[in-house]
Design an enzyme around this catalytic site. Structure first.
Site, PDB file in Angstrom:
ATOM      1  N   LYS A 126       0.521  -6.390  -5.112  1.00 61.43           N
ATOM      2  CA  LYS A 126       0.505  -5.414  -6.197  1.00 61.43           C
ATOM      3  C   LYS A 126       0.711  -6.158  -7.513  1.00 61.43           C
ATOM      4  O   LYS A 126       0.475  -7.358  -7.610  1.00 61.43           O
ATOM      5  CB  LYS A 126       1.580  -4.347  -5.952  1.00 61.43           C
ATOM      6  CG  LYS A 126       1.225  -3.381  -4.819  1.00 61.43           C
ATOM      7  CD  LYS A 126       0.073  -2.491  -5.229  1.00 61.43           C
ATOM      8  CE  LYS A 126      -0.270  -1.453  -4.179  1.00 61.43           C
ATOM      9  NZ  LYS A 126      -1.358  -0.562  -4.641  1.00 61.43           N
ATOM     10  N   ASP A 186       2.678   3.067  -3.454  1.00 60.51           N
ATOM     11  CA  ASP A 186       3.281   2.794  -4.760  1.00 60.51           C
ATOM     12  C   ASP A 186       4.728   3.270  -4.856  1.00 60.51           C
ATOM     13  O   ASP A 186       5.419   2.936  -5.824  1.00 60.51           O
ATOM     14  CB  ASP A 186       2.464   3.454  -5.870  1.00 60.51           C
ATOM     15  CG  ASP A 186       1.141   2.755  -6.109  1.00 60.51           C
ATOM     16  OD1 ASP A 186       1.073   1.533  -5.879  1.00 60.51           O
ATOM     17  OD2 ASP A 186       0.174   3.427  -6.505  1.00 60.51           O
TER      18      ASP A 186
END
EC number: 2.5.1.19
Length: 452
Positions: free
Chosen positions: A354, A327
């Site tokens: 994502k 992330d």
């Protein structure tokens, strides 16, 4: 489902940032606290819960499945669970908004239980692949009653009376796949085994043990792990103290590194080895980051981070590090733009699935801000010159909170302001981002959208 009007935002070159702050509670721990609280028998108390929109969607999901969920105060929650076999079939669709983690983990819960539930979310969640979650659940006896094209939401899952224990090797490094299988395995007799070729964040394994499940972990191959779960436990409630989220702490940390003269202290940041890839990389780049007051909170290693601005150099980030910082690549790309030399981030295929295609979105944003960058296969290569021009048109965020925050951080150190087309979705993970950053001295202007 409600929608939020776009909120354009702009960040401009700031004076030295300073202060002591605590980032929001870790999102991964927050989701799992609510889910395991649902599956335990009795009352689980949670302190420091992240109250972003993603986690609140998981709280609503736990309530729809039978738990009593109560907010006692800021970050303080109580969940009275119904046990592994006691879930109630929800009367309405489980709307997870933008919450990829919450929806996928809860699919594991439903997929291992004798109930039927429909999952849905916002436009971003509807674009994200779910088939890799559904495949192992079907092997465990779940039925996908209906699903949008490509196995996307909206979709309906009917779980079996008793899930089938399986041995499953994850097709990609993904804590979400692993966690979904383990959560489904709670309702299976015998032993459920997950094999991962590359180790991913281990919060589910740690927290299952804290709630009383029998979980063992052993090495598998050069970088992988083999996880065994004994099914049909009676989970006991636990007291959870949620540490500060390293993925959220990455934004004020990055700002302190790229805004000249800055010194910022970040309190209580999780430094779990399977989540600390960004910290490792920044230290390799020469970042001035000191760890102090290392301790344990809620079963996780935490520390206070003292971050000072300084010269940075480009590095080569190996692909095996990706699971420990997946992330954080968008904000690393921003930091790399301020470094001297080339930074190559290898093996970023997971970024393509994502909240947005983060690989393409980051690349486009860098180019729009005058930074030399290119994509080579699944690698992102950023050539830094120690300074970033900025300016240009507003960066397209594609409803992705991490893209939005990353380019606002860029604007704090760039020669010219950096704008983004929408900051509304930042609330999914970091509701107080702008307030926290302004408290450090950041110059961020934002137009707050209205709920439609």
């Amino acid at each position: 489902m409600s929608s939020v009007a776009p909120s354009p935002a702009r960040a401009r070159k700031s004076r030295a940032l300073s202060g002591t702050v605590r980032a929001p509670g870790d999102k991964s721990i927050s989701h799992r606290s609510l889910i395991l609280g649902l599956l335990a028998v009795g009352e689980t108390r949670i302190e420091g819960l992240l109250e972003g929109e993603d986690v609140l969607a998981t709280a609503r999901g736990a309530k729809a499945l039978g738990a009593r969920v109560e907010r006692l105060g800021e970050g303080s929650w109580r969940v009275h669970g119904v046990g592994v076999g006691g879930l109630r079939e929800p009367l309405e669709t489980l709307d997870f908004g933008n919450a990829g983690t919450g929806s996928r983990l809860m699919m594991g819960v439903v997929g291992g239980s004798p109930i039927e539930a429909t999952f849905d979310g916002d436009a971003s969640l509807r674009s994200r692949p779910m088939r890799r979650i559904l495949d192992p659940l079907e092997k465990m006896g779940a039925t996908v009653v209906s699903a949008a094209e490509g196995g996307r939401v909206p979709l309906t899952i009917r779980g079996p009376e008793r899930a089938i224990p399986i041995v499953y090797e994850t097709p990609a490094p993904s804590a979400q796949i692993k966690s979904a299988v383990l959560l489904a395995g709670l309702n299976a007799p015998g032993e459920t085994v997950v094999i991962e070729r590359e180790a991913t964040r281990d919060h589910t394994e740690r927290m299952l043990r804290a709630f009383g499940a029998e979980v063992s972990v052993e090495p598998h191959g050069p970088h992988g792990r083999l996880i065994r779960l004994k099914g049909e436990p009676e989970l006991k409630p636990a007291a959870i103290a949620v540490p500060a989220d390293p993925s959220s702490a990455a934004f004020p940390m990055a700002a302190a590194l790229v805004v000249e003269g800055s010194e910022v202290t970040l309190e209580g940041v999780m430094i779990n080895p399977l989540r600390s890839g960004l910290l490792t990389t920044l230290l390799e780049m020469g970042a001035d980051i000191r760890l102090s007051n290392q301790r344990e909170e809620g079963g996780e290693e935490v520390a206070d981070l003292v971050v000072r601005a300084g010269a940075l150099r480009g590095v080569d980030v190996p692909p095996e590090r990706a699971p420990t910082m997946i992330d954080e690549y968008p904000i690393l790309a921003i930091i790399a733009a301020f470094a001297e030399g080339e930074t190559r981030m290898r093996g970023l295929h997971e970024l393509r699935v994502k909240e947005s295609d983060r690989l393409a979105a980051v690349h486009a944003g860098l180019l729009a801000c005058g930074v030399e960058a290119r994509i080579e296969g699944d690698d992102l290569v950023v050539t830094g010159e120690g300074r970033v021009p900025g300016g240009g048109p507003a960066v397209a965020t594609h409803l992705d909170h991490r893209i939005a925050m990353s380019f606002l951080v860029m604007g704090l150190g760039a020669q010219n302001p950096v704008g983004i087309d929408d900051a509304a979705m930042i609330a999914t993970s970091f509701p107080d981002f702008v307030e926290l950053m302004r408290g450090l001295g950041a110059e961020i202007e934002i137009e707050i959208g209205e709920r439609a």
